[in-house]
Design an enzyme around this catalytic site. Sequence first.
Site, PDB file in Angstrom:
ATOM      1  N   THR A   1     -31.061 -10.366  -9.436  1.00  0.00           N
ATOM      2  CA  THR A   1     -30.053  -9.989  -8.441  1.00  0.00           C
ATOM      3  C   THR A   1     -28.964 -11.049  -8.486  1.00  0.00           C
ATOM      4  O   THR A   1     -29.182 -12.178  -8.040  1.00  0.00           O
ATOM      5  CB  THR A   1     -30.683  -9.944  -7.028  1.00  0.00           C
ATOM      6  OG1 THR A   1     -31.833  -9.110  -7.066  1.00  0.00           O
ATOM      7  CG2 THR A   1     -29.684  -9.422  -6.011  1.00  0.00           C
TER       8      THR A   1
ATOM      9  N   LYS B   1     -27.609  -2.624  -5.720  1.00  0.00           N
ATOM     10  CA  LYS B   1     -28.638  -3.599  -5.311  1.00  0.00           C
ATOM     11  C   LYS B   1     -28.176  -4.412  -4.097  1.00  0.00           C
ATOM     12  O   LYS B   1     -28.947  -4.668  -3.174  1.00  0.00           O
ATOM     13  CB  LYS B   1     -28.947  -4.515  -6.503  1.00  0.00           C
ATOM     14  CG  LYS B   1     -29.904  -5.641  -6.215  1.00  0.00           C
ATOM     15  CD  LYS B   1     -31.297  -5.170  -5.836  1.00  0.00           C
ATOM     16  CE  LYS B   1     -32.225  -6.345  -5.535  1.00  0.00           C
ATOM     17  NZ  LYS B   1     -33.463  -5.923  -4.903  1.00  0.00           N
TER      18      LYS B   1
ATOM     19  N   LYS C   1     -29.802 -15.639  -0.383  1.00  0.00           N
ATOM     20  CA  LYS C   1     -28.829 -15.435  -1.471  1.00  0.00           C
ATOM     21  C   LYS C   1     -28.359 -13.983  -1.496  1.00  0.00           C
ATOM     22  O   LYS C   1     -27.166 -13.691  -1.598  1.00  0.00           O
ATOM     23  CB  LYS C   1     -29.486 -15.786  -2.814  1.00  0.00           C
ATOM     24  CG  LYS C   1     -28.650 -15.422  -4.040  1.00  0.00           C
ATOM     25  CD  LYS C   1     -29.504 -15.138  -5.277  1.00  0.00           C
ATOM     26  CE  LYS C   1     -30.379 -13.931  -5.142  1.00  0.00           C
ATOM     27  NZ  LYS C   1     -31.096 -13.528  -6.351  1.00  0.00           N
TER      28      LYS C   1
END
Length: 306
Positions: free
Chosen positions: A96, A171, A246
């Site tokens: 990711t 995502k 994150k």
Amino acid sequence: MKTIAWIGLGFMGNPMSKHMLSAGYIVKGVDIDLAAREGAAKNGVEICATVAEACKGVDAVFTMLPTGAEVKEVLTGPNGVFATIDPNTVVIDCSTIGIENARAVHASAKKACRIFAEAPVSGGTEGAIDASLTFMIGCEDPHVARVKELLAPMGGYIAHAGGPEAGQAAKVVNNLIMGVCVAVNCEATALAERLGLNLKEFFEIATRSTADNWTFRVWNPGVGVVASAPASKGYKAGFKTWLLAKDLSLAMDAGREVGATIATAEAAYAILKNHIDNGGADMDATSLVLSLKDAAEKIVPQKATA
Ligand code: NAD
């Protein structure tokens, strides 16, 4: 027999590369962490000392690394993947890394005449272990069939989200929802405990009610509520708190880029950041409930005034 290289053999990379071995691929692996290397070697991965060594002559390269910084270093560095592979090798990044980093890597791949696809995943370590991950591919149309074939041994649903950056966009949006759910599940669990609710009974109620969500069911923050959840295993990751923070920061970046308001991501990020500062960075993200409980205990309940 086809050979692949796998860079990043952590919580996700280990079970994912294991499925590639089971599907008949020879897997050459690289990781900077000894325990990760040993775990993968036990599965049958041939451990290599460098990225260049692992990538020589392979049909495909997978990366499953923490953030965009490591992915850019490993793919575009002077002795990195793009500098080492044959032009027909497919490179698939499953990490990711967000939209901006994906844009930069696609640009580097184009400059180096390399085939690159982003294919971030959802489904957690559970999905990685039972090969039911959802993949969100972002790449040019001519490469989609080959990328899907390579991902098949690890996936339950393999989607072509669109061209370059679209996989990371999907995502980022998915994990905006997931990250906010984890944070609110932790807040709700801390509150439910303070209200004296039985957490196991509350689980039965909530999962049959409007509060039901995937993270509450699979990653329930209450100790002993779901036997397989990180909370019942000392909050050992799973999905590390700093990685979830994150992901929320990537959603905040994406929001800023297009001028969208995402206040819930900012709130969830702030409480996760506080938990990281309290030492929770490498614990499972649901350990956030511990910081929330601590904070609640420090607050003296206010008596209502007439
Ligand atoms: P992890 O920290 O367990 O694994 C990452 C691995 O990369 C580690 O073993 C680390 O030593 C290795 N690494 C770091 N820098 C390296 C380098 N320069 N060269 C070689 N190896 C290097 O993390 P994870 O949970 O496996 O997550 C990997 C990615 O997948 C992240 O981007 C994360 O956001 C994403 N993801 C995680 C989950 C989850 O539930 N854990 C779910 C979906 C997506």
